[in-house]
Write an enzyme that holds these catalytic residues in place. Structure first.
Site, mmCIF file in Angstrom:
data_model
loop_
_atom_site.group_PDB
_atom_site.id
_atom_site.type_symbol
_atom_site.label_atom_id
_atom_site.label_comp_id
_atom_site.label_asym_id
_atom_site.label_seq_id
_atom_site.Cartn_x
_atom_site.Cartn_y
_atom_site.Cartn_z
ATOM 1 N N HIS A 10 -24.243 -1.794 13.618
ATOM 2 C CA HIS A 10 -24.028 -1.727 14.955
ATOM 3 C C HIS A 10 -25.191 -2.494 15.355
ATOM 4 C CE1 HIS A 10 -27.311 1.088 15.410
ATOM 5 N NE2 HIS A 10 -26.708 1.757 14.507
ATOM 6 N N GLU A 94 -22.843 7.786 10.655
ATOM 7 C CA GLU A 94 -24.011 7.636 10.069
ATOM 8 C C GLU A 94 -24.397 9.241 9.803
ATOM 9 O OE1 GLU A 94 -26.464 6.490 8.312
ATOM 10 O OE2 GLU A 94 -27.544 5.185 9.994
#
Length: 197
Positions: A10, A94
């Protein structure tokens, strides 16, 4: 053998810029992060074209967090693809830093010096209070990776990239947690190796 995976981390968030541990906190991209996502999309377009791959025919997968969703949509826009057509998989999130999330590393060191020292001693296996280790993340990712049977574009996080460097590329557990992870570039996993482009 894992099929080719085209991995995008990202784009930047304000927490990245401030050095805060994000983990699974849902933080949006900032202006630079949106530029990085578009840049990664343009690089991806060139890579896929050079390999004769039709972007619309690939499997597109992402972590469901806001920063990965927006990165995915901005990258797809650069390839002329609509927002629809993405599989969001919670296994691609994550790893969580637990009670350390939202803190900077100096704050962690000041508030939990023993924990910080333990993590420095074994970044792969250390589990923050209420959190996950890289080893935990790797076990979460293994079933997802085993289910990959076609070339895919994956938008996820730095920890996930490092875990895949270990699982696919064989990067040792001592090196993987400190491997460089970039925003605005494409990490290509293919034939048991990985390359940043």
């Amino acid at each position: 053998m894992t099929p080719p995976l085209f991995f995008l981390r990202h784009g930047e968030t304000d927490w990245n810029a401030e050095g805060r541990l994000q983990g699974q906190k849902d933080i949006d991209l900032n202006a630079l992060g949106r530029q990085q996502a578009a840049q990664a999309g343009r690089k991806l377009k060139k890579i896929l074209s050079s390999r004769g791959l039709d972007p619309a025919a690939l499997c597109w997968q992402a972590s469901p967090l806001a920063r990965t969703r927006e990165t995915m949509f901005l990258a797809r826009k650069e390839l002329g693809l609509p927002a629809e057509g993405v599989v969001f998989d919670a296994r691609l999130r994550e790893f969580t830093f637990g009670r350390w999330e939202g803190k900077t590393w100096p704050e962690v060191c000041a508030e939990d010096p023993e924990g910080a020292a333990a993590r420095d001693a074994d970044k792969w296996r250390f589990r923050p209070p209420g959190g996950e280790s890289y080893a935990d993340l790797t076990e979460r990712l293994r079933p997802w990776l085993d289910a990959q049977h076609e070339p895919s574009v994956v938008v996820s996080h730095g920890g996930v990239a490092r875990a895949l460097m270990h699982l696919i590329g064989g990067l040792c557990v001592e090196r993987a947690p400190t491997a460089d992870i970039f925003q605005g570039r494409v990490l290509v996993f293919s034939a048991g190796r990985f390359d940043w482009i």
